[in-house]
Scaffold this motif. Structure first.
Motif, PDB file in Angstrom:
ATOM      1  N   UNK A  30     -21.975 -32.525  20.243  1.00  0.00           N
ATOM      2  CA  UNK A  30     -21.442 -32.183  18.923  1.00  0.00           C
ATOM      3  C   UNK A  30     -20.435 -31.058  19.088  1.00  0.00           C
ATOM      4  N   UNK A  31     -19.158 -31.291  18.788  1.00  0.00           N
ATOM      5  CA  UNK A  31     -18.176 -30.206  18.913  1.00  0.00           C
ATOM      6  C   UNK A  31     -18.339 -29.198  17.789  1.00  0.00           C
ATOM      7  N   UNK A  32     -17.833 -28.001  18.028  1.00  0.00           N
ATOM      8  CA  UNK A  32     -17.857 -26.992  16.983  1.00  0.00           C
ATOM      9  C   UNK A  32     -18.577 -25.736  17.415  1.00  0.00           C
ATOM     10  N   UNK A  33     -18.612 -24.773  16.515  1.00  0.00           N
ATOM     11  CA  UNK A  33     -19.237 -23.484  16.772  1.00  0.00           C
ATOM     12  C   UNK A  33     -20.712 -23.545  16.397  1.00  0.00           C
ATOM     13  N   UNK A  34     -21.544 -22.942  17.228  1.00  0.00           N
ATOM     14  CA  UNK A  34     -22.982 -22.911  16.955  1.00  0.00           C
ATOM     15  C   UNK A  34     -23.323 -21.728  16.061  1.00  0.00           C
ATOM     16  N   UNK A  35     -23.983 -22.024  14.944  1.00  0.00           N
ATOM     17  CA  UNK A  35     -24.520 -20.994  14.067  1.00  0.00           C
ATOM     18  C   UNK A  35     -26.028 -20.928  14.268  1.00  0.00           C
ATOM     19  N   UNK A  36     -26.619 -19.827  13.860  1.00  0.00           N
ATOM     20  CA  UNK A  36     -28.080 -19.767  13.843  1.00  0.00           C
ATOM     21  C   UNK A  36     -28.547 -19.046  12.596  1.00  0.00           C
ATOM     22  N   UNK A  37     -29.709 -19.457  12.111  1.00  0.00           N
ATOM     23  CA  UNK A  37     -30.315 -18.857  10.925  1.00  0.00           C
ATOM     24  C   UNK A  37     -31.684 -18.335  11.334  1.00  0.00           C
ATOM     25  N   UNK A  38     -31.927 -17.079  11.016  1.00  0.00           N
ATOM     26  CA  UNK A  38     -33.178 -16.435  11.375  1.00  0.00           C
ATOM     27  C   UNK A  38     -33.854 -15.912  10.120  1.00  0.00           C
TER      28      UNK A  38
ATOM     29  N   UNK B  40     -24.869 -26.727  14.392  1.00  0.00           N
ATOM     30  CA  UNK B  40     -23.453 -26.867  14.718  1.00  0.00           C
ATOM     31  C   UNK B  40     -22.625 -26.906  13.437  1.00  0.00           C
ATOM     32  N   UNK B  41     -21.525 -26.149  13.425  1.00  0.00           N
ATOM     33  CA  UNK B  41     -20.511 -26.286  12.376  1.00  0.00           C
ATOM     34  C   UNK B  41     -19.314 -26.984  13.001  1.00  0.00           C
ATOM     35  N   UNK B  42     -19.100 -28.224  12.631  1.00  0.00           N
ATOM     36  CA  UNK B  42     -18.119 -29.064  13.311  1.00  0.00           C
ATOM     37  C   UNK B  42     -16.707 -28.787  12.818  1.00  0.00           C
TER      38      UNK B  42
ATOM     39  N   UNK C 165     -46.588 -16.725   3.490  1.00  0.00           N
ATOM     40  CA  UNK C 165     -47.421 -17.578   2.645  1.00  0.00           C
ATOM     41  C   UNK C 165     -46.616 -18.759   2.087  1.00  0.00           C
ATOM     42  N   UNK C 166     -45.823 -19.364   2.944  1.00  0.00           N
ATOM     43  CA  UNK C 166     -45.091 -20.563   2.564  1.00  0.00           C
ATOM     44  C   UNK C 166     -43.768 -20.334   1.882  1.00  0.00           C
ATOM     45  N   UNK C 167     -43.381 -19.079   1.645  1.00  0.00           N
ATOM     46  CA  UNK C 167     -42.115 -18.791   0.948  1.00  0.00           C
ATOM     47  C   UNK C 167     -41.210 -17.954   1.836  1.00  0.00           C
ATOM     48  N   UNK C 168     -39.964 -18.373   1.951  1.00  0.00           N
ATOM     49  CA  UNK C 168     -38.994 -17.603   2.727  1.00  0.00           C
ATOM     50  C   UNK C 168     -38.647 -16.324   1.973  1.00  0.00           C
ATOM     51  N   UNK C 169     -38.924 -15.174   2.593  1.00  0.00           N
ATOM     52  CA  UNK C 169     -38.685 -13.892   1.929  1.00  0.00           C
ATOM     53  C   UNK C 169     -37.433 -13.198   2.459  1.00  0.00           C
ATOM     54  N   UNK C 170     -36.987 -13.575   3.642  1.00  0.00           N
ATOM     55  CA  UNK C 170     -35.766 -13.001   4.204  1.00  0.00           C
ATOM     56  C   UNK C 170     -35.197 -13.997   5.209  1.00  0.00           C
ATOM     57  N   UNK C 171     -33.899 -14.243   5.105  1.00  0.00           N
ATOM     58  CA  UNK C 171     -33.237 -15.149   6.046  1.00  0.00           C
ATOM     59  C   UNK C 171     -31.745 -14.860   6.021  1.00  0.00           C
ATOM     60  N   UNK C 172     -31.089 -15.040   7.185  1.00  0.00           N
ATOM     61  CA  UNK C 172     -29.648 -14.824   7.222  1.00  0.00           C
ATOM     62  C   UNK C 172     -29.024 -15.607   8.376  1.00  0.00           C
ATOM     63  N   UNK C 173     -27.800 -16.117   8.156  1.00  0.00           N
ATOM     64  CA  UNK C 173     -27.104 -16.855   9.219  1.00  0.00           C
ATOM     65  C   UNK C 173     -26.201 -15.960  10.057  1.00  0.00           C
ATOM     66  N   UNK C 174     -26.045 -16.354  11.290  1.00  0.00           N
ATOM     67  CA  UNK C 174     -25.122 -15.721  12.233  1.00  0.00           C
ATOM     68  C   UNK C 174     -24.364 -16.821  12.957  1.00  0.00           C
ATOM     69  N   UNK C 175     -23.398 -16.416  13.756  1.00  0.00           N
ATOM     70  CA  UNK C 175     -22.613 -17.393  14.509  1.00  0.00           C
ATOM     71  C   UNK C 175     -22.363 -16.872  15.915  1.00  0.00           C
ATOM     72  N   UNK C 176     -22.788 -17.672  16.913  1.00  0.00           N
ATOM     73  CA  UNK C 176     -22.475 -17.347  18.293  1.00  0.00           C
ATOM     74  C   UNK C 176     -20.973 -17.500  18.513  1.00  0.00           C
ATOM     75  N   UNK C 177     -20.382 -16.534  19.190  1.00  0.00           N
ATOM     76  CA  UNK C 177     -18.968 -16.630  19.551  1.00  0.00           C
ATOM     77  C   UNK C 177     -18.817 -17.068  21.008  1.00  0.00           C
ATOM     78  N   UNK C 178     -19.819 -17.777  21.508  1.00  0.00           N
ATOM     79  CA  UNK C 178     -19.829 -18.228  22.902  1.00  0.00           C
ATOM     80  C   UNK C 178     -20.721 -19.461  22.978  1.00  0.00           C
TER      81      UNK C 178
END
Length: 453
Positions: free
Chosen positions: A206-214, A287-289, A219-232
């Protein structure tokens, strides 16, 4: 109440007793943990970070037992024996390679927390992709090639490059991006020399830049999350001599809400009603294509490696490993404080990121000094001048690491790239003939912590 920890990391950055006591940033107070704390640790991970192996006088665990590696076949039986001896009530594991064993132990002992069926969608990449695709999340074309001929047929249908990886792999270990037929044949000859197998996955590139979300689910509910992007490229860990920059995305970046929504759909698909996986960290790669599609690569039910936990702490003021340790130990989590969005999630306080350099073989002649700029929130060295080191064995085998903060992604990127260039300039490793790698030494960090992710 008693806790068994499967620990496949250096020890210094994981003060489990303090975390259980509530003595850590983002926790409300210090209440001594009343139960036993039993730790099975990997000697190779401690030594590779340069830490001195602990003896009975310099740890605060009820029982500490070291294995050369936690891949030792004796570990499961020993863990079960210790669990029975100390009447273990909770099992903790932070490393991707140990979450399945932790789940089996809980299931065998009838303990709270995730059991094998709850973990499997996050460990089996083939199952993961099938469930995600069923929920409308795009994944790369893929198959589990039982034979070399099936892998050849997949490459013939989808063209090169193709990606061959372990079905339950991590840290890019064993991952190959195969450019042509000749390279494929060489890889297949090694992979299938003992006959058919079902532990590999082949997928279209899959071409494109790889992002990641952490993020953190409570208790089953997302309380904190944020995306980042690898520059490599993650898979280039063995050949990349330069700084590897990873950046959080701005609040108003169009990708930010799209990535967060995609991961919520993925988590829902992998955790059906009745799942015992209720409170956990997660690390997803997407992947963000070039044509603006988001394609799920994979997701893990644990915190990310490198310095992602430290970046998350800069963003939100909470440390993922601390939260998960307390949750898996059956302890309450403190009230999450700070500004929240309309969905009740924490908002990031600033932007952040990390810059990494990888180990490469040779004699370390010089290393950079610790930066003293206020925006640098952490700096780590994983070698010492005069040491002979081996090449990086995976995407988490670092020579240096730094975490920074800034009001915007652009400002953070400029600062991290300048710091990365300085680190490269101040680092000198002289190649040596042969394969004589030296004894690991203690990494240095301004705050006294050491860690390999």
């Amino acid at each position: 109440m008693s806790v068994l920890v499967l620990h496949r990391n250096p020890l210094a950055a994981f003060p489990y007793r303090q975390w259980l006591n509530g003595d850590a940033p983002g926790l409300d107070g210090h209440a001594p943990y009343p139960g036993d704390l039993v730790v099975l640790a990997a000697r190779d991970k401690i030594e590779s970070a340069g830490e001195r192996l602990p003896d009975d006088t310099d740890h605060d665990f009820t029982h500490l037992e070291l294995f050369d590696t936690l891949d030792d076949d004796r570990v499961p039986a020993r863990a079960l024996a210790l669990a029975e001896k100390y009447r273990i009530t909770h099992v903790v594991a932070h490393h991707e390679a140990d979450v399945a064993l932790a789940a089996r132990l809980r299931e065998r002992l009838g303990l709270d927390g995730a059991w094998s069926a709850d973990i499997m969608p996050f460990r089996d990449k083939a199952l993961m992709k099938r469930l995600a695709r069923g929920a409308g999340v795009e994944v790369a074309p893929h198959t589990v090639p039982g034979t070399a001929e099936q892998a050849r047929a997949f490459a013939a249908r989808h063209g090169f490059p193709v990606v061959l990886k372990d079905r339950a792999g991590y840290n890019s270990i064993g991952l190959s991006i195969i450019a042509d037929q000749d390279e494929l044949e060489q890889r297949l000859a090694r992979a299938y020399r003992d006959g058919a197998r079902d532990d590999l996955l082949v997928e279209a590139f899959v071409p494109g830049r790889m992002c990641h979300v952490d993020g953190l689910v409570v208790d089953g509910r997302t309380v904190a999350a944020w995306p980042s992007q690898y520059q490599y490229d993650l898979a280039s860990f063995g050949t990349d001599p330069g700084p590897r920059v990873d950046l959080t995305l701005d609040v108003d970046d169009p990708l930010t809400p799209r990535l967060l929504l995609l991961i919520e759909r993925t988590l829902a698909a992998l955790k059906p009603e009745g799942s015992r996986l209720r409170t956990h960290a997660f690390h997803a790669e997407v992947f963000h294509t070039p044509d603006d599609r988001l394609v799920l690569c994979e997701i893990a039910a644990r915190s990310g490696g490198a310095k992602i936990r430290e970046v998350f702490e800069v963003l939100f003021g909470i440390q993922l490993a601390v939260q998960v340790t307390r949750a898996e130990a059956g302890l309450p989590l403190p009230a999450l404080e700070g500004a929240v969005d309309e969905r009740g999630r924490l908002r990031p306080r600033c932007m952040s990121g990390q810059v990494l350099t990888m180990k490469r073989p040779g004699l370390v002649r010089s290393l950079p000094a610790a930066p003293d700029e206020e925006w640098v929130k952490g700096f780590w060295l994983f070698a010492e001048e005069g040491q002979v080191i081996a090449p990086a064995s995976g995407s988490a085998d670092f020579l240096t690491a730094a975490v920074g903060s800034a009001p915007t992604r652009l400002a953070c990127e400029r600062a991290l790239r300048a710091l990365g260039a300085r680190i490269v300039t101040q680092t000198q490793i002289v190649p040596l003939p042969g394969n004589g790698y030296g004894t690991p030494v203690r990494p240095a960090a301004p705050d006294g912590r050491t860690e390999a992710s």
